[in-house]
Design a protein around this motif. Structure first.
Motif: not given
Length: 244
Positions: A1-26
């Motif tokens: 996994m290259n740097t770009l793929q690692a960054y995308a993987h980290n965003f979508f599965f470590n950060v994106y869930p909390y972003l979606c949850l916050a927008v969903f509730l608020m």
């Protein structure tokens, strides 16, 4: 996994869930506070009832079963069900039950989508968000059904355990998506699109699902006592109050 793929993987599965949850509730809270008259599903039953009856019933039965199954299956700790059922057998049950519910939901959603696209009157009264959310749900169900053959190819339940571990780490605020790296693309796409649906929910007709959960409160609501009131007039004559 290259740097770009690692960054995308980290965003979508470590950060994106909390972003979606916050927008969903608020977002849901803000819409209820500011636009309560839009808190509905915008039924088109008066325009065409036949297909709606079959499509809506099949879709709602399937989607409720899938939602409950995903929630219980992903968030139940391994140690809690291990004394009763092995991970391998649990995966078989999940794949079979989820597959049946997915097919039922897919048929219902296809009927609803075809109804909105083929009937000129319904198409003219449909919001763009209505069609968009139906298409997104249809794609999500399609990808979910595609994951079934992949699941049968992992008889050791390793994929199921990796998904459960990721989901439980998210809800306990200990995100770690390392276990998702080797998973096939249908699993990752299914996760990302599923989180996106929660992100879009407050801005679509799907927001009315909150009303369904809220209606359960009526089961535990105490009875309302209504007593008649009479006016005591001089001379002992009781007269009911005037009607307004």
């Amino acid at each position: 996994m290259n740097t770009l793929q690692a960054y995308a993987h980290n965003f979508f599965f470590n950060v994106y869930p909390y972003l979606c949850l916050a927008v969903f509730l608020m977002g849901s809270l803000a819409r209820f506070d500011r636009d309560q008259y839009t808190w509905k599903s915008d039924s088109s039953q008066m325009l065409r009832a036949g297909t709606l009856r079959w499509g809506s019933n099949l879709f709602h039965i399937g989607i409720l079963f899938l939602l409950m199954g995903h929630t219980v299956g992903l968030l139940t700790p391994h140690w809690l069900y291990e004394p009763f059922i092995s991970p391998e057998r649990k995966q078989v049950v999940a794949v079979v039950a989820g597959g049946i519910a997915g097919v039922v939901c897919f048929i219902g959603l296809t009927l609803l989508l075809h109804r909105r696209l083929s009937d000129p009157r319904i198409r003219l009264t449909s919001h763009r968000t209505d069609l968009a959310i139906l298409i997104i749900l249809w794609v999500q169900l399609t990808i979910g059904l595609i994951t079934l053959p992949y699941s049968f190819g992992h008889e050791d339940a390793s994929v199921m355990l990796a998904l459960s571990d990721w989901a439980q780490r998210i809800v306990t605020f200990q995100p770690d998506a390392a276990g998702l790296v080797p998973l096939a693309w249908p699993y990752k796409s299914h996760l990302v699109l599923g989180m996106t649906i929660f992100l879009l929910l407050p801005f679509s007709r799907l927001v009315h699902v909150w009303s369904g959960f809220a209606s359960l409160a009526y089961v535990f609501r105490p009875y309302q006592l209504v007593r008649s009131r009479r006016l005591n007039l001089p001379g002992g004559h009781n007269t009911p109050p005037a009607r307004h």
